[in-house]
Write a protein that holds these residues in place. Sequence first.
Motif, PDB file in Angstrom:
ATOM      1  N   VAL A 100       0.849  -1.207   0.000  1.00  0.00           N
ATOM      2  CA  VAL A 100       0.000   0.000   0.000  1.00  0.00           C
ATOM      3  C   VAL A 100       0.885   1.258   0.000  1.00  0.00           C
ATOM      4  CG1 VAL A 100      -1.677   1.311   1.377  1.00  0.00           C
ATOM      5  CG2 VAL A 100      -1.951  -1.167   1.078  1.00  0.00           C
ATOM      6  N   LEU A 101       1.961   1.206   0.792  1.00  0.00           N
ATOM      7  CA  LEU A 101       2.870   2.349   0.862  1.00  0.00           C
ATOM      8  C   LEU A 101       3.518   2.610  -0.505  1.00  0.00           C
ATOM      9  CD1 LEU A 101       4.054   4.005   3.451  1.00  0.00           C
ATOM     10  CD2 LEU A 101       6.171   2.874   2.780  1.00  0.00           C
ATOM     11  N   VAL A 102       3.918   1.502  -1.121  1.00  0.00           N
ATOM     12  CA  VAL A 102       4.533   1.617  -2.456  1.00  0.00           C
ATOM     13  C   VAL A 102       3.524   2.271  -3.420  1.00  0.00           C
ATOM     14  CG1 VAL A 102       5.406   0.291  -4.430  1.00  0.00           C
ATOM     15  CG2 VAL A 102       6.133  -0.294  -2.106  1.00  0.00           C
ATOM     16  N   GLU A 103       2.279   1.794  -3.297  1.00  0.00           N
ATOM     17  CA  GLU A 103       1.221   2.321  -4.189  1.00  0.00           C
ATOM     18  C   GLU A 103       1.100   3.843  -4.015  1.00  0.00           C
ATOM     19  OE1 GLU A 103      -2.680   0.916  -3.261  1.00  0.00           O
ATOM     20  OE2 GLU A 103      -3.535   1.773  -5.080  1.00  0.00           O
ATOM     21  N   SER A 104       1.076   4.240  -2.705  1.00  0.00           N
ATOM     22  CA  SER A 104       0.891   5.682  -2.465  1.00  0.00           C
ATOM     23  C   SER A 104       2.115   6.470  -2.919  1.00  0.00           C
ATOM     24  CB  SER A 104       0.615   5.926  -0.967  1.00  0.00           C
ATOM     25  OG  SER A 104       1.766   5.605  -0.241  1.00  0.00           O
ATOM     26  N   GLU A 105       3.271   5.861  -2.823  1.00  0.00           N
ATOM     27  CA  GLU A 105       4.507   6.554  -3.185  1.00  0.00           C
ATOM     28  C   GLU A 105       4.629   6.726  -4.707  1.00  0.00           C
ATOM     29  OE1 GLU A 105       7.640   7.507  -1.587  1.00  0.00           O
ATOM     30  OE2 GLU A 105       6.537   7.584   0.329  1.00  0.00           O
ATOM     31  N   ILE A 106       4.185   5.701  -5.382  1.00  0.00           N
ATOM     32  CA  ILE A 106       4.491   5.744  -6.818  1.00  0.00           C
ATOM     33  C   ILE A 106       3.251   5.902  -7.692  1.00  0.00           C
ATOM     34  CG2 ILE A 106       6.620   4.384  -6.612  1.00  0.00           C
ATOM     35  CD1 ILE A 106       4.973   2.014  -7.667  1.00  0.00           C
ATOM     36  N   LEU A 107       2.053   6.037  -7.055  1.00  0.00           N
ATOM     37  CA  LEU A 107       0.832   6.003  -7.858  1.00  0.00           C
ATOM     38  C   LEU A 107       0.794   7.163  -8.866  1.00  0.00           C
ATOM     39  CD1 LEU A 107      -1.818   4.424  -8.219  1.00  0.00           C
ATOM     40  CD2 LEU A 107      -2.889   6.052  -6.675  1.00  0.00           C
ATOM     41  N   ASP A 108       1.203   8.313  -8.367  1.00  0.00           N
ATOM     42  CA  ASP A 108       1.095   9.482  -9.235  1.00  0.00           C
ATOM     43  C   ASP A 108       2.014   9.346 -10.448  1.00  0.00           C
ATOM     44  OD1 ASP A 108      -0.762  10.547  -7.623  1.00  0.00           O
ATOM     45  OD2 ASP A 108       0.662  11.660  -6.363  1.00  0.00           O
TER      46      ASP A 108
ATOM     47  N   VAL B 154       4.353  -4.975 -11.856  1.00  0.00           N
ATOM     48  CA  VAL B 154       4.033  -5.806 -13.028  1.00  0.00           C
ATOM     49  C   VAL B 154       2.828  -5.164 -13.733  1.00  0.00           C
ATOM     50  CG1 VAL B 154       3.425  -8.128 -13.802  1.00  0.00           C
ATOM     51  CG2 VAL B 154       4.759  -7.847 -11.733  1.00  0.00           C
ATOM     52  N   ASN B 155       2.890  -5.108 -15.066  1.00  0.00           N
ATOM     53  CA  ASN B 155       1.703  -4.551 -15.710  1.00  0.00           C
ATOM     54  C   ASN B 155       0.640  -5.624 -15.865  1.00  0.00           C
ATOM     55  OD1 ASN B 155       2.167  -6.082 -17.918  1.00  0.00           O
ATOM     56  ND2 ASN B 155       2.815  -4.423 -19.274  1.00  0.00           N
ATOM     57  N   PHE B 156      -0.495  -5.214 -16.405  1.00  0.00           N
ATOM     58  CA  PHE B 156      -1.638  -6.124 -16.407  1.00  0.00           C
ATOM     59  C   PHE B 156      -1.430  -7.347 -17.284  1.00  0.00           C
ATOM     60  CE2 PHE B 156      -6.109  -6.570 -15.246  1.00  0.00           C
ATOM     61  CZ  PHE B 156      -6.033  -6.013 -13.970  1.00  0.00           C
ATOM     62  N   ASP B 157      -0.455  -7.225 -18.192  1.00  0.00           N
ATOM     63  CA  ASP B 157      -0.182  -8.397 -19.049  1.00  0.00           C
ATOM     64  C   ASP B 157       0.880  -9.307 -18.444  1.00  0.00           C
ATOM     65  OD1 ASP B 157      -1.960  -7.456 -20.885  1.00  0.00           O
ATOM     66  OD2 ASP B 157      -0.410  -6.123 -21.750  1.00  0.00           O
TER      67      ASP B 157
ATOM     68  N   ASN C  67      -7.980   5.865 -12.038  1.00  0.00           N
ATOM     69  CA  ASN C  67      -9.246   6.319 -12.628  1.00  0.00           C
ATOM     70  C   ASN C  67     -10.185   5.142 -12.862  1.00  0.00           C
ATOM     71  OD1 ASN C  67      -7.963   8.835 -12.679  1.00  0.00           O
ATOM     72  ND2 ASN C  67      -7.176   8.443 -14.766  1.00  0.00           N
ATOM     73  N   GLN C  68     -10.408   4.363 -11.837  1.00  0.00           N
ATOM     74  CA  GLN C  68     -11.251   3.160 -11.812  1.00  0.00           C
ATOM     75  C   GLN C  68     -10.879   2.130 -12.883  1.00  0.00           C
ATOM     76  OE1 GLN C  68     -13.877   5.951 -11.064  1.00  0.00           O
ATOM     77  NE2 GLN C  68     -13.409   5.374  -8.959  1.00  0.00           N
ATOM     78  N   GLU C  69      -9.701   2.269 -13.399  1.00  0.00           N
ATOM     79  CA  GLU C  69      -9.252   1.314 -14.421  1.00  0.00           C
ATOM     80  C   GLU C  69      -8.052   0.560 -13.836  1.00  0.00           C
ATOM     81  OE1 GLU C  69     -10.219   0.576 -17.723  1.00  0.00           O
ATOM     82  OE2 GLU C  69     -12.044   1.676 -17.092  1.00  0.00           O
ATOM     83  N   PRO C  70      -7.998  -0.757 -13.964  1.00  0.00           N
ATOM     84  CA  PRO C  70      -6.819  -1.480 -13.462  1.00  0.00           C
ATOM     85  C   PRO C  70      -5.560  -1.006 -14.195  1.00  0.00           C
ATOM     86  CG  PRO C  70      -8.420  -3.004 -14.481  1.00  0.00           C
ATOM     87  CD  PRO C  70      -8.991  -1.621 -14.615  1.00  0.00           C
ATOM     88  N   ALA C  71      -4.590  -0.526 -13.338  1.00  0.00           N
ATOM     89  CA  ALA C  71      -3.393   0.036 -13.950  1.00  0.00           C
ATOM     90  C   ALA C  71      -2.235  -0.961 -13.929  1.00  0.00           C
ATOM     91  CB  ALA C  71      -2.999   1.295 -13.187  1.00  0.00           C
ATOM     92  N   GLY C  72      -2.160  -1.695 -12.899  1.00  0.00           N
ATOM     93  CA  GLY C  72      -1.058  -2.674 -12.814  1.00  0.00           C
ATOM     94  C   GLY C  72      -1.100  -3.409 -11.482  1.00  0.00           C
ATOM     95  N   LEU C  73       0.031  -4.120 -11.192  1.00  0.00           N
ATOM     96  CA  LEU C  73       0.063  -4.931  -9.975  1.00  0.00           C
ATOM     97  C   LEU C  73       1.344  -4.616  -9.196  1.00  0.00           C
ATOM     98  CD1 LEU C  73      -0.826  -8.172 -11.882  1.00  0.00           C
ATOM     99  CD2 LEU C  73      -2.383  -7.118 -10.258  1.00  0.00           C
ATOM    100  N   ILE C  74       1.150  -4.468  -7.839  1.00  0.00           N
ATOM    101  CA  ILE C  74       2.346  -4.261  -6.999  1.00  0.00           C
ATOM    102  C   ILE C  74       2.504  -5.534  -6.154  1.00  0.00           C
ATOM    103  CG2 ILE C  74       3.417  -2.909  -5.160  1.00  0.00           C
ATOM    104  CD1 ILE C  74       1.680  -0.549  -6.057  1.00  0.00           C
ATOM    105  N   ARG C  75       3.728  -6.044  -6.194  1.00  0.00           N
ATOM    106  CA  ARG C  75       3.953  -7.283  -5.402  1.00  0.00           C
ATOM    107  C   ARG C  75       5.096  -7.039  -4.428  1.00  0.00           C
ATOM    108  NH1 ARG C  75       6.241 -12.672  -8.112  1.00  0.00           N
ATOM    109  NH2 ARG C  75       8.158 -11.485  -7.836  1.00  0.00           N
ATOM    110  N   THR C  76       4.827  -7.380  -3.176  1.00  0.00           N
ATOM    111  CA  THR C  76       5.900  -7.320  -2.169  1.00  0.00           C
ATOM    112  C   THR C  76       6.230  -8.761  -1.750  1.00  0.00           C
ATOM    113  OG1 THR C  76       4.204  -6.982  -0.511  1.00  0.00           O
ATOM    114  CG2 THR C  76       5.443  -5.039  -1.201  1.00  0.00           C
TER     115      THR C  76
END
Length: 593
Positions: free
Chosen positions: A50-58, A86-89, A148-157
Amino acid sequence: MWSSRLFWKLFGSYGFLSVGITVLFVTLVSQWQQEQIVNQIKIRLHDAAVLVESEILDGLVLERTESLQTQLLRLRQKLDTRITLVNFDGIVIADSDRVSVSEVRQMENHSERPELRAARLQGQGTAQRQSTTLGKPMLYFAIRVDKNQEPAGLIRTALPMAMVNKQISSITRVLWVAGILVNLAVAGLTFFLSAHVMEPIAALTKAAQAIASGNYTSTLRVNRQDELGTLANSFNVMSGQLSAREQQLQESNQRLEAVLGGMAEGVIAVDETDRVILANAAASELLGFTMAQFESLPLLEVVRSHLLQQLVTEARTTESLQRAEIEFHSGSENRRVLDVHSTPLPDASPQRVILVFHDVTELRRLESMRREFVANVSHELKTPLSSIRAYAETLSAGAINDPENRDAFLHRIEEQADRLQDLIQDLISLSRIESGRQAYDIATVNVADIVTACIAEHQGAANLKRIRLSCSRIQHDLRIQADEEGLAQITNNLVGNAIKYTPAGGEVTVSLRQQDSTICMDVRDTGIGIGEEHLTRVFERFYRVDKARSRELGGTGLGLAIVKHLTQAFGGTVSVTSQPTRGSTFTVQIPIA
Ligand code: ADP
């Protein structure tokens, strides 16, 4: 106590239970702990993601850029977890465990990684598995990042499992150490408790074994207030009572044995199977078996008498006293007449029978002797009486006028009357001596005087038969305490017999001597003698070796019987040695005092 199986059972079961519970507890707790740790790590990984998401989401761009890679490397240092974008693919955009973008580029497509597939579908996913990239077991956590309510990618820890396992094993170690300590404490406590319970039980067991082997002296010393203390006290009381009962039993057994042993009557008890269970010494003596022999043997084997066996059976079936007289031969010559009482024992078992034996051999012998005596007396009286009667009848029929026969008949009548008188006189003497009513006039008697007087009295009869009657080796100062008349009768009877049974020209010698504390009088003759088979019987009443000769010589058949009884009355004995045709010697021995 150490050898007590119960102690080891008790201690072993508790020990086993305690070890089992500990193993189960430690296993369950360590498993639960493991789950807790994994969950906590998952939360940490989630928070990191979650922290990674907040750090790098923008600035999240789904393209591989060096700045993104650098940012991840920085975050990795801060969060101390591996971070993968990882991206969605499924194409890896950046990975904190890769140094540069070029290295990231070489990574394979991650779309099929289970945690990423789950995150793609459900928003988040976890997995524990071997990392293909790093080649070691890892715990992964992935979240889906929407823009923007669209799946952007995946963060894995991710964190290596080695770290998780290290934590788990250190906790498990602590648990095991605690478990072992608890077990040792439980073992000690169990040991103490088992010993505490077992000690009095072991003592009780020992005491019970001692009692079972007949030793009642051991007392239990258990100083406790609980049930075991009460049990030990009750046991002591019980053992005391048992000991007293045993003693009573022994005493009554000894009394019974003493009574049975002292009885003149024989006693035998048989059980329901006719086996001998008890017999006294008198029974063994009467029936001729040894005391060690009878125990538990069938009655018929101990005493070979079918009549006795029959008596036992009858008493048992009729349940009443049965009586019979049996003749029993215990040895080849030992014949006994026994009066037997057979009674069922009046105790709980009516099948047991007791036999009581009275020895009536002597009684029956005396009875038969009495019968014989009466028959003999009648016969002895009848003979002279018949003669007297016959001569009297002949005289009254006319012979009285015949002077020659008359005198002869009258002489015979006189002779027979004398014989009758002698007989009656002897019978009276004998009955007096035998009944003990003969009042003896005991005084100091000079035996030599009596012998001399007797010889003088018989000298005439001896001279008539040309018999030399004399005395030899007479000690003149021999004095004894006796009845003078009785002593004279003994001497007269013996000297009279010696003259009677010695043919003309013979010799009769009387000698007198002291032998130890007795005087011995021998009356020796050179007469007809007595056959060996008659020697023991000549002292019986009416026993004669040659009846006709005795009668002819005016004998009554009672002379020696009188001698025997008088001698016995003075505490002495009489005996005879003889050789047919060569003579006899009668010896009378009377104590001086
Ligand atoms: P009896 O009156 O017939 O002599 P005793 O009792 O005196 O009766 O003796 C019993 C028998 O013993 C006699 O009948 C006789 O056969 C035998 N007897 C006794 N004394 C002598 C003796 N001195 N010599 C041989 N026989 C004797």
